[in-house]
Design an enzyme around this catalytic site. Structure first.
Site, PDB file in Angstrom:
ATOM      1  N   ASP A   1      38.540  63.182  54.455  1.00  0.00           N
ATOM      2  CA  ASP A   1      38.158  62.265  55.526  1.00  0.00           C
ATOM      3  C   ASP A   1      36.628  62.330  55.638  1.00  0.00           C
ATOM      4  O   ASP A   1      36.006  63.261  55.113  1.00  0.00           O
ATOM      5  CB  ASP A   1      38.823  62.735  56.829  1.00  0.00           C
ATOM      6  CG  ASP A   1      38.260  62.046  58.045  1.00  0.00           C
ATOM      7  OD1 ASP A   1      38.204  60.800  58.033  1.00  0.00           O
ATOM      8  OD2 ASP A   1      37.875  62.742  59.011  1.00  0.00           O
TER       9      ASP A   1
ATOM     10  N   ASP B   1      34.392  60.891  58.804  1.00  0.00           N
ATOM     11  CA  ASP B   1      33.858  61.101  60.155  1.00  0.00           C
ATOM     12  C   ASP B   1      34.486  62.328  60.809  1.00  0.00           C
ATOM     13  O   ASP B   1      35.703  62.407  60.958  1.00  0.00           O
ATOM     14  CB  ASP B   1      34.110  59.854  61.016  1.00  0.00           C
ATOM     15  CG  ASP B   1      33.359  58.657  60.459  1.00  0.00           C
ATOM     16  OD1 ASP B   1      32.135  58.775  60.301  1.00  0.00           O
ATOM     17  OD2 ASP B   1      34.007  57.638  60.153  1.00  0.00           O
TER      18      ASP B   1
ATOM     19  N   LYS C   1      26.641  46.821  64.564  1.00  0.00           N
ATOM     20  CA  LYS C   1      26.830  48.279  64.717  1.00  0.00           C
ATOM     21  C   LYS C   1      26.673  48.990  63.373  1.00  0.00           C
ATOM     22  O   LYS C   1      26.039  50.050  63.277  1.00  0.00           O
ATOM     23  CB  LYS C   1      28.203  48.559  65.346  1.00  0.00           C
ATOM     24  CG  LYS C   1      28.543  50.020  65.502  1.00  0.00           C
ATOM     25  CD  LYS C   1      29.499  50.477  64.414  1.00  0.00           C
ATOM     26  CE  LYS C   1      29.645  51.966  64.355  1.00  0.00           C
ATOM     27  NZ  LYS C   1      30.575  52.410  63.326  1.00  0.00           N
TER      28      LYS C   1
HETATM   29  C1  XBP Z   1      36.811  57.366  61.893  1.00  0.00           C
HETATM   30  C2  XBP Z   1      36.830  56.230  62.771  1.00  0.00           C
HETATM   31  C3  XBP Z   1      35.902  55.189  62.554  1.00  0.00           C
HETATM   32  C4  XBP Z   1      34.482  55.367  63.045  1.00  0.00           C
HETATM   33  C5  XBP Z   1      33.856  54.007  63.114  1.00  0.00           C
HETATM   34  O1  XBP Z   1      38.129  57.884  61.814  1.00  0.00           O
HETATM   35  O2  XBP Z   1      37.653  56.114  63.639  1.00  0.00           O
HETATM   36  O3  XBP Z   1      36.424  54.123  63.271  1.00  0.00           O
HETATM   37  O4  XBP Z   1      34.462  55.936  64.333  1.00  0.00           O
HETATM   38  O5  XBP Z   1      33.790  53.407  61.887  1.00  0.00           O
HETATM   39  P1  XBP Z   1      38.545  58.845  60.619  1.00  0.00           P
HETATM   40  P2  XBP Z   1      33.669  51.823  61.741  1.00  0.00           P
HETATM   41  O6  XBP Z   1      37.546  59.979  60.609  1.00  0.00           O
HETATM   42  O7  XBP Z   1      39.908  59.344  61.023  1.00  0.00           O
HETATM   43  O8  XBP Z   1      38.574  58.044  59.358  1.00  0.00           O
HETATM   44  O9  XBP Z   1      32.923  51.329  62.951  1.00  0.00           O
HETATM   45  O10 XBP Z   1      32.888  51.618  60.474  1.00  0.00           O
HETATM   46  O11 XBP Z   1      35.056  51.239  61.682  1.00  0.00           O
HETATM   47 MG    MG Z   2      37.820  62.014  61.054  1.00  0.00          MG
END
Ligand code: XBP
Ligand code: MG
Length: 254
Positions: free
Chosen positions: A10, A12, A86
């Site tokens: 993953d 983020d 964004k």
């Molecule tokens: C990550 C997210 C993403 C980011 C935003 O989740 O939820 O939505 O916060 O990204 P994970 P975008 O780590 O579970 O993949 O604005 O580019 O959609």
């Molecule tokens: Mg995540």
């Protein structure tokens, strides 16, 4: 028993702590640039993280937190434009070196490459954001280290659905019994376990209270030889930081 062949990451919260100081900030910058007075504070953003995907998160906010909004055109178009703005701000924050990889990530990726393991990314975020993060932290060449980068809208159902992990494994021609996944959140582990993947969780400030049922190991960070992880749950077999040897050990218990 299948041999361990790949790590699926993953992005983020797992590769880097991007949510509070990069995603949240760039959403707010986009709102301001659009003349909106919306302010996603640190605690409010923690609630909004329940919904994955930036466009989906904006829609959830509009539907559940606002009485009324004024916008030109139709709502999906308005959200799409806001989200594009964004993404622009997010990439700018990263290009200014605003975000580092979490402890142990660069070392583990390097060890995995040396050990001949395949690497992949399975994330909800936008591809441009992944390219910016990897390029800024590991260098532009590092994007090639990942056999698959599965990101954003490439699947119709985002996490907690398992689709993005299933998509990444299909592209690699591997089954879940040959892979180990790395996640940081409840939505993330719902997605990995839905795809039958063994999962290592590294928690962060937004996710430390989440339910990680089904994780093989929950730790506070991958750690380094001189900076050990803390085990939240699971058996780290006496290891003090996460390396390929521990990955193989955990995979054998599958
Ligand atoms: C990550 C997210 C993403 C980011 C935003 O989740 O939820 O939505 O916060 O990204 P994970 P975008 O780590 O579970 O993949 O604005 O580019 O959609
Ligand atoms: Mg995540």
């Amino acid at each position: 028993m299948s041999k361990l062949k790949a790590f699926l990451f993953d992005v983020d919260g797992t590769l880097a702590d991007t949510e509070r100081d990069a995603h949240r900030v760039s959403f707010n910058m986009a709102f301001e640039a659009a003349g909106l007075d919306w302010d996603w504070t640190v605690p409010l953003y923690g609630e909004l993280l329940e919904v994955t995907g930036g466009k989906e998160r904006i829609k959830h906010y509009i539907d559940n937190y606002l009485e009324d909004i004024n916008y030109d055109g139709d709502l999906p178009d308005f959200i799409r434009q806001l989200h594009e703005s964004k993404t622009h701000f997010f990439v700018k924050i990263l290009s200014e070196g605003g975000i580092a990889l979490r402890p142990g990530v660069e070392r583990l990726i390097s060890e995995a490459r040396d050990a001949g393991l395949k690497l992949a990314i399975a994330t909800t975020t936008t591809m441009e954001n992944v390219e910016a993060l990897i390029g800024q932290t590991l260098g532009a060449d590092a994007l090639k280290w990942f056999e698959v980068i599965a990101a954003g809208d490439v699947v119709p159902k985002k996490k907690p659905a398992p689709d993005i992990y299933i998509y990444a494994m299909e592209k690699m021609n591997l089954g879940p019994e040959q892979c180990l996944a790395f996640e940081d959140s409840h939505n993330g582990i719902l997605s990995t376990t839905g795809a039958n993947l063994q999962t290592i969780v590294t928690i962060n400030d937004y996710t430390r209270t989440h339910n990680f049922n089904g994780a093989a190991l929950v730790i506070d960070q991958l750690g380094e030889p001189d900076s050990p992880f803390q085990v939240i749950s699971g058996d780290a077999k006496g290891h003090s930081y996460f390396d390929v040897a521990l990955a193989r050990d955990i995979h054998q218990r599958n």
